[in-house]
Design an enzyme around this catalytic site. Structure first.
Site, mmCIF file in Angstrom:
data_model
loop_
_atom_site.group_PDB
_atom_site.id
_atom_site.type_symbol
_atom_site.label_atom_id
_atom_site.label_comp_id
_atom_site.label_asym_id
_atom_site.label_seq_id
_atom_site.Cartn_x
_atom_site.Cartn_y
_atom_site.Cartn_z
ATOM 1 N N LYS A 1 0.455 6.556 -1.620
ATOM 2 C CA LYS A 1 -0.119 7.879 -1.886
ATOM 3 C C LYS A 1 -0.074 8.718 -0.630
ATOM 4 C CE LYS A 1 -4.100 7.331 0.580
ATOM 5 N NZ LYS A 1 -4.496 8.162 1.749
ATOM 6 N N ALA B 1 -1.158 -0.113 7.421
ATOM 7 C CA ALA B 1 -2.136 0.649 8.218
ATOM 8 C C ALA B 1 -1.607 2.031 8.569
ATOM 9 C CB ALA B 1 -2.516 -0.118 9.491
ATOM 10 N N GLY C 1 -2.116 4.947 6.545
ATOM 11 C CA GLY C 1 -2.752 6.067 5.855
ATOM 12 C C GLY C 1 -2.164 6.361 4.498
ATOM 13 N N MET C 2 -1.400 5.392 3.940
ATOM 14 C CA MET C 2 -0.762 5.590 2.635
ATOM 15 C C MET C 2 -1.299 4.616 1.585
ATOM 16 S SD MET C 2 3.152 6.402 3.818
ATOM 17 C CE MET C 2 3.594 7.087 2.218
ATOM 18 N N ALA C 3 -2.412 3.953 1.910
ATOM 19 C CA ALA C 3 -3.148 3.093 0.969
ATOM 20 C C ALA C 3 -2.338 1.900 0.496
ATOM 21 C CB ALA C 3 -3.662 3.909 -0.220
ATOM 22 N N SER D 1 -4.692 -0.965 -0.595
ATOM 23 C CA SER D 1 -5.331 -0.601 -1.866
ATOM 24 C C SER D 1 -4.329 -0.695 -3.017
ATOM 25 C CB SER D 1 -5.895 0.816 -1.779
ATOM 26 O OG SER D 1 -6.928 0.890 -0.813
ATOM 27 N N ALA D 2 -3.087 -0.267 -2.756
ATOM 28 C CA ALA D 2 -2.052 -0.367 -3.780
ATOM 29 C C ALA D 2 -1.832 -1.821 -4.182
ATOM 30 C CB ALA D 2 -0.752 0.246 -3.262
ATOM 31 N N ASP E 1 -9.624 3.897 -2.571
ATOM 32 C CA ASP E 1 -8.278 4.311 -2.960
ATOM 33 C C ASP E 1 -7.685 3.458 -4.078
ATOM 34 O OD1 ASP E 1 -8.277 6.312 -1.049
ATOM 35 O OD2 ASP E 1 -7.225 5.118 0.453
#
Length: 317
Positions: free
Chosen positions: A19, A106, A108-110, A113-114, A146
């Protein structure tokens, strides 16, 4: 006629997108230490794949770029997702999860979480637990702010800590270039720096001092209309100043992308990956070439969106 039941899956593979936050409005620090957000998520075609296969115990393996930076123990968010889903259904989390990384770690694109979202979908299919989407979203919210968006994909407005989602219309395919930095940035550290900078500026950093975050109507209109130029003009990230404070070299990366013809740019989430919005595919290629030649980043990725959230791509029986 007798119908033979389908054999249980021997493996399930799920693809899940990265994301970018096209708007990240950060409210004041709450008493619990979190911040309310108005977070406009946008899913891009850059993604990871998670494959679940039966095992005697929970096991994680990882391949791909920066695989050595991904934890293989119980702290891995995909492992936590498997345990949480198993607990929900009263079973043991006996599964091997292989994560094929393509989302920067790490960055900032998750990516973590993905992977958690993909693990929920893959394990649910492997175990035949048929969990309703609303329950999967609740479990995802327990795992992290996220994770629910990684399940849904597309574009969405996230409120609360980002986990309360409202899908948003997008009127056109959008072309992106991502500049991957050396090393990561800790999300909690970036939020702490945001608070520090607000205090240093004299505006205050708690909920009494900072207005409630709100989505930008101009940005939402640009998304819905497919107006790339208006979207580029509306890109904002309240964490960008903090990321730049912790990693000043990111300013050179942002400048290189702008000089290369990007319509707009911002630090993605808590960074340090920088995102650049391009007019079209040819412009994206030109921006990528400029960034690669600038020496200001470790790698450059060209992609587009929006794309769907976590979805099954292969089932082997």
């Amino acid at each position: 006629m007798t119908v033979t039941p389908a054999a249980p899956p021997q493996s399930v593979t799920v693809r899940v997108p990265a994301k970018v936050n096209v708007q990240l409005a950060v409210g004041g620090r709450r008493p619990d230490g979190f911040h309310d957000l108005a977070n406009v998520f946008f899913a891009v075609a850059l993604g990871d794949e998670v494959t679940a296969t039966p095992a005697d115990t929970l096991r994680i393996t990882v391949s791909g770029p920066d695989a050595d930076q991904v934890p293989l123990d119980g702290s891995n968010l995909a492992a936590r997702a498997a345990r949480l889903l198993a607990h929900r259904h009263g079973r043991t989390p006996d599964v091997h999860l292989h994560i094929a990384k393509d989302i920067p770690v790490a960055g900032g694109m998750a990516g973590g979480s993905a992977d958690a979202a993909a693990a929920l979908v893959a394990c649910d299919a492997l175990w035949g637990t048929a969990t309703p989407l609303d329950v999967l979203l609740d479990l995802a919210a327990e795992l992290g702010s996220d994770v629910p968006f990684a399940l849904l994909g597309g574009a969405a407005l996230g409120r609360g800590r980002g986990e309360i989602l409202e899908p948003l219309p997008v009127g056109a395919d959008v072309h992106w270039v991502f500049a991957v930095a050396d090393g990561g940035l800790s999300t909690p550290a970036v939020f702490r720096e945001c608070d520090r900078l607000r205090d240093e500026a004299g505006t205050g950093s708690d909920t009494d001092a900072v207005p409630d975050p709100q989505p930008d109507p101009a940005l939402l209109d640009a998304l819905a209309a497919g107006d790339t130029a208006a979207l580029a003009a509306a890109l904002t990230n309240d964490l960008q100043a903090a990321a730049l404070s912790l990693r000043p070299a990111l300013a050179d990366t942002l400048r290189a992308g702008a000089d290369g013809g990007a319509l707009g740019s911002l630090v993605s989430g808590s960074g340090p990956t920088c995102a650049f919005l391009a007019k079209d595919a040819d412009s994206a290629a030109a921006v990528a070439d400029a960034l690669a030649a600038s020496g200001t980043c470790r790698a450059v990725r060209v992609t587009h969106g929006p794309v769907p959230g976590a979805h099954i791509t292969s089932v082997v029986r």
